[in-house]
Enzyme design. Structure first.
Site, PDB file in Angstrom:
ATOM      1  N   SER A 141       3.079   0.728  26.913  1.00 26.97           N
ATOM      2  CA  SER A 141       1.674   0.338  27.101  1.00 26.97           C
ATOM      3  C   SER A 141       1.399  -1.084  26.619  1.00 26.97           C
ATOM      4  O   SER A 141       0.398  -1.683  27.013  1.00 26.97           O
ATOM      5  CB  SER A 141       0.759   1.306  26.336  1.00 26.97           C
ATOM      6  OG  SER A 141       0.942   2.617  26.803  1.00 26.97           O
ATOM      7  N   CYS A 241      -0.066  -7.564  39.380  1.00 26.26           N
ATOM      8  CA  CYS A 241       0.702  -6.707  40.301  1.00 26.26           C
ATOM      9  C   CYS A 241       0.325  -5.245  40.067  1.00 26.26           C
ATOM     10  O   CYS A 241       0.189  -4.463  41.012  1.00 26.26           O
ATOM     11  CB  CYS A 241       2.209  -6.880  40.086  1.00 26.26           C
ATOM     12  SG  CYS A 241       2.801  -8.567  40.349  1.00 26.26           S
ATOM     13  N   ARG A 271      -4.282  36.241  51.025  1.00 26.03           N
ATOM     14  CA  ARG A 271      -3.824  37.136  49.948  1.00 26.03           C
ATOM     15  C   ARG A 271      -4.954  38.107  49.581  1.00 26.03           C
ATOM     16  O   ARG A 271      -6.060  37.667  49.235  1.00 26.03           O
ATOM     17  CB  ARG A 271      -3.432  36.287  48.734  1.00 26.03           C
ATOM     18  CG  ARG A 271      -3.158  37.065  47.477  1.00 26.03           C
ATOM     19  CD  ARG A 271      -1.760  37.618  47.451  1.00 26.03           C
ATOM     20  NE  ARG A 271      -1.462  38.245  46.169  1.00 26.03           N
ATOM     21  CZ  ARG A 271      -0.383  38.956  45.955  1.00 26.03           C
ATOM     22  NH1 ARG A 271       0.516  39.134  46.928  1.00 26.03           N
ATOM     23  NH2 ARG A 271      -0.164  39.502  44.777  1.00 26.03           N
ATOM     24  N   GLU A 366       1.654   3.045  35.539  1.00 23.30           N
ATOM     25  CA  GLU A 366       0.589   2.130  35.985  1.00 23.30           C
ATOM     26  C   GLU A 366      -0.616   2.170  35.049  1.00 23.30           C
ATOM     27  O   GLU A 366      -1.759   2.119  35.486  1.00 23.30           O
ATOM     28  CB  GLU A 366       0.135   2.506  37.403  1.00 23.30           C
ATOM     29  CG  GLU A 366       1.237   2.455  38.416  1.00 23.30           C
ATOM     30  CD  GLU A 366       1.464   1.062  38.964  1.00 23.30           C
ATOM     31  OE1 GLU A 366       0.672   0.160  38.654  1.00 23.30           O
ATOM     32  OE2 GLU A 366       2.454   0.885  39.673  1.00 23.30           O
TER      33      GLU A 366
HETATM   34  C1  FAD Z   1       8.516   8.368  36.678  1.00 24.47           C
HETATM   35  C2  FAD Z   1       8.107   7.053  36.091  1.00 24.47           C
HETATM   36  C3  FAD Z   1       8.283   5.884  36.832  1.00 24.47           C
HETATM   37  C4  FAD Z   1       7.968   4.641  36.262  1.00 24.47           C
HETATM   38  N1  FAD Z   1       8.179   3.483  36.996  1.00 24.47           N
HETATM   39  C5  FAD Z   1       8.009   2.265  36.395  1.00 24.47           C
HETATM   40  C6  FAD Z   1       8.360   1.036  37.081  1.00 24.47           C
HETATM   41  O1  FAD Z   1       8.759   1.067  38.253  1.00 24.47           O
HETATM   42  N2  FAD Z   1       8.256  -0.134  36.403  1.00 24.47           N
HETATM   43  C7  FAD Z   1       7.813  -0.205  35.117  1.00 24.47           C
HETATM   44  O2  FAD Z   1       7.768  -1.296  34.564  1.00 24.47           O
HETATM   45  N3  FAD Z   1       7.463   0.937  34.432  1.00 24.47           N
HETATM   46  C8  FAD Z   1       7.549   2.163  35.043  1.00 24.47           C
HETATM   47  N4  FAD Z   1       7.213   3.322  34.370  1.00 24.47           N
HETATM   48  C9  FAD Z   1       6.829   3.233  32.965  1.00 24.47           C
HETATM   49  C10 FAD Z   1       5.343   3.447  32.705  1.00 24.47           C
HETATM   50  O3  FAD Z   1       4.599   2.395  33.210  1.00 24.47           O
HETATM   51  C11 FAD Z   1       5.190   3.643  31.193  1.00 24.47           C
HETATM   52  O4  FAD Z   1       5.736   4.902  30.892  1.00 24.47           O
HETATM   53  C12 FAD Z   1       3.725   3.568  30.736  1.00 24.47           C
HETATM   54  O5  FAD Z   1       3.261   2.259  30.789  1.00 24.47           O
HETATM   55  C13 FAD Z   1       3.538   4.116  29.312  1.00 24.47           C
HETATM   56  O6  FAD Z   1       4.458   3.589  28.443  1.00 24.47           O
HETATM   57  P1  FAD Z   1       5.326   4.533  27.464  1.00 24.47           P
HETATM   58  O7  FAD Z   1       5.900   5.622  28.290  1.00 24.47           O
HETATM   59  O8  FAD Z   1       6.242   3.651  26.729  1.00 24.47           O
HETATM   60  O9  FAD Z   1       4.276   5.195  26.519  1.00 24.47           O
HETATM   61  P2  FAD Z   1       3.647   4.556  25.169  1.00 24.47           P
HETATM   62  O10 FAD Z   1       3.115   3.177  25.456  1.00 24.47           O
HETATM   63  O11 FAD Z   1       4.598   4.720  24.058  1.00 24.47           O
HETATM   64  O12 FAD Z   1       2.400   5.539  24.960  1.00 24.47           O
HETATM   65  C14 FAD Z   1       2.552   6.885  24.498  1.00 24.47           C
HETATM   66  C15 FAD Z   1       1.169   7.490  24.362  1.00 24.47           C
HETATM   67  O13 FAD Z   1       0.395   6.711  23.439  1.00 24.47           O
HETATM   68  C16 FAD Z   1      -0.799   6.271  24.054  1.00 24.47           C
HETATM   69  N5  FAD Z   1      -1.162   4.948  23.566  1.00 24.47           N
HETATM   70  C17 FAD Z   1      -0.432   3.792  23.600  1.00 24.47           C
HETATM   71  N6  FAD Z   1      -1.141   2.775  23.096  1.00 24.47           N
HETATM   72  C18 FAD Z   1      -2.350   3.263  22.775  1.00 24.47           C
HETATM   73  C19 FAD Z   1      -3.531   2.695  22.246  1.00 24.47           C
HETATM   74  N7  FAD Z   1      -3.634   1.388  21.962  1.00 24.47           N
HETATM   75  N8  FAD Z   1      -4.591   3.515  22.010  1.00 24.47           N
HETATM   76  C20 FAD Z   1      -4.525   4.831  22.304  1.00 24.47           C
HETATM   77  N9  FAD Z   1      -3.444   5.429  22.835  1.00 24.47           N
HETATM   78  C21 FAD Z   1      -2.362   4.653  23.080  1.00 24.47           C
HETATM   79  C22 FAD Z   1      -0.496   6.251  25.534  1.00 24.47           C
HETATM   80  O14 FAD Z   1      -1.675   6.304  26.301  1.00 24.47           O
HETATM   81  C23 FAD Z   1       0.379   7.473  25.664  1.00 24.47           C
HETATM   82  O15 FAD Z   1      -0.430   8.614  25.753  1.00 24.47           O
HETATM   83  C24 FAD Z   1       7.452   4.581  34.948  1.00 24.47           C
HETATM   84  C25 FAD Z   1       7.232   5.777  34.228  1.00 24.47           C
HETATM   85  C26 FAD Z   1       7.534   6.988  34.802  1.00 24.47           C
HETATM   86  C27 FAD Z   1       7.300   8.245  34.017  1.00 24.47           C
END
Ligand code: FAD
Length: 387
Positions: A141, A241, A271, A366
């Site tokens: 994030s 983007c 059903r 996203e």
């Molecule tokens: C199937 C899949 C395909 C993907 N494809 C791409 C891609 O093509 N390119 C790419 O770059 N990324 C891709 N992603 C990554 C995706 O964009 C990230 O998973 C997303 O941005 C969240 O990051 P994280 O998983 O590291 O979660 P984290 O950032 O670690 O967040 C974990 C939790 O904490 C919460 N959180 C974080 N910060 C805060 C805050 N400040 N306040 C409150 N809550 C917060 C989040 O909302 C979440 O609930 C993909 C993910 C998946 C699952």
């Protein structure tokens, strides 16, 4: 839309061309996706290259971009295409979104003339596949904290780092990779077969299984000066983007929800329990009515945002409203529809649980719901609560 679900006659506010594009994509999904997608999902394998070529032939890849072999369609037409694709499967829509709205858009918006000519026509045709590497293992994030680095070495650039959860990475020909430099975050076009580039597939996903996801490892990857996207300076570039791609998701999520609702409606009609169809029970009708109301509200929202985009006035926080609401509601609808199918709801013979599982990823990628709440909160209060 074009169905009994269109309670508000939203269909009537679409142009003939928009309806035609929708019909063509719906047919493609019926012919090429629906018969196979449960198997792809179960096996965790999808014929991404084959699908990309077919989507390319229909002009779906980068369809809202102009020139370089792109169709130049309206934002609303692109949205309708995303809706139909995601009625098939969110993974299939992801293939199109990442190709068109993330990888191609980045090149189209920030690339030099040579880069555009080299990649865009081939990507529009589905002959070349792109991916978009922003997320890292330790930075999701908060991409501003990214640690992937690009340093200059003479005229060359050398990249080191890792990108995680990257859609299409294992099948991609080119990666739009974002890295920290002495001049801030910059974007690079990385040939995925360049020495030092690794793209390992992430397996055992319980969601978006009909989509290829990978980790990109960059180990001393040496790129010529012209790998740099000249116009992309700072984190604003990749974020723009994402704003682009989220518009497709605002529509796409409604496709997954529509497929769930249509499945639940037809299941409830046939059903029988306690001597009457499930659809005849007041509690079932309450569920169906509430879901249909939310779905129609989501559609109005998508259409409104699409028209703003076509007028050139759409703002990022407005896209956040759409992404937050429509994905959250689509997931609620998918889970509720699952209850209507009872035990069959957990079976892969029906699409509902697959859609629900997929939407868990759509909720997270996203920009998670929480991040979109923070974007909207900042707009409302003037205070940033991110850090
Ligand atoms: C199937 C899949 C395909 C993907 N494809 C791409 C891609 O093509 N390119 C790419 O770059 N990324 C891709 N992603 C990554 C995706 O964009 C990230 O998973 C997303 O941005 C969240 O990051 P994280 O998983 O590291 O979660 P984290 O950032 O670690 O967040 C974990 C939790 O904490 C919460 N959180 C974080 N910060 C805060 C805050 N400040 N306040 C409150 N809550 C917060 C989040 O909302 C979440 O609930 C993909 C993910 C998946 C699952």
């Amino acid at each position: 839309m074009g169905t009994a679900l269109d309670l508000l006659d939203v269909d009537a506010s679409l142009s003939e061309e928009e309806r035609q594009i929708r019909a063509v994509v719906r047919q493609l999904v019926d012919d090429r996706v629906r018969p196979h997608v449960a198997g792809w999902y179960e096996d965790g394998q999808v014929p991404a290259r084959e699908l990309a070529r077919e989507f390319g032939r229909l002009g779906l890849l980068g369809m809202h971009l102009t020139g370089y072999g792109c169709a130049g369609a309206s934002a609303v037409a692109y949205g309708l295409a995303c809706l139909e694709l995601e009625a098939g499967d969110s993974g299939v829509r992801s293939l199109v979104s990442v190709q068109g709205s993330l990888a191609m858009y980045a090149i189209w918006r920030f690339g030099g003339e040579e880069q555009k000519r080299r990649w865009l026509p081939a990507m529009a045709a589905g002959e070349a596949i792109g991916c978009f590497g922003l997320t890292e293992p330790d930075h999701g994030s908060d991409p501003a904290s990214m640690t992937t680095r690009a340093r200059r070495d003479g005229d060359d650039w050398v990249l080191d780092g890792a990108k995680m959860w990257i859609t299409n990475a294992p099948v991609a020909d080119v990666g739009v990779v974002w890295a920290r430099t002495d001049e801030g975050v910059r974007g690079f076009l990385v040939p995925m077969d360049a020495p030092g580039v690794g793209a390992r597939e992430i397996r055992r996903k319980m969601s978006l299984r009909a989509s290829v996801t990978g980790e990109i490892v960059l180990d001393g990857v040496r790129l010529p000066a012209d790998a740099l996207l000249p116009e992309a300076v700072g984190l604003r570039a990749p974020l723009s983007c994402l704003t682009e791609a989220r518009q497709g998701i605002v529509w796409g999520a409604l496709g997954a929800a529509r497929d769930c609702l249509e499945t639940a409606l037809s299941y409830a009609a046939t059903r029988t329990q306690f001597g009457r169809p499930l659809a005849g029970f007041q509690l079932t009708q309450a569920k169906l009515a509430d879901m249909a109301v939310e779905w129609n509200k989501g559609l109005l929202l998508a259409l409104h945002l699409g028209r703003l985009a076509d007028a050139g006035t759409l703002r990022p926080e407005q896209v956040s409203v759409g992404k937050l609401n429509n994905v959250r509601e689509a997931l609620t609808i998918a889970r509720q529809c699952r209850t209507i199918l009872g035990a069959n709801g957990v079976s892969g013979e029906y699409p509902v649980m697959r859609h629900a599982n997929n939407l868990e990823s759509v909720l997270t990628y996203e920009g998670t719901s929480e991040i979109h709440q923070l974007v909207i909160g900042q707009r409302l209060t003037g205070l940033s609560a991110f850090g």
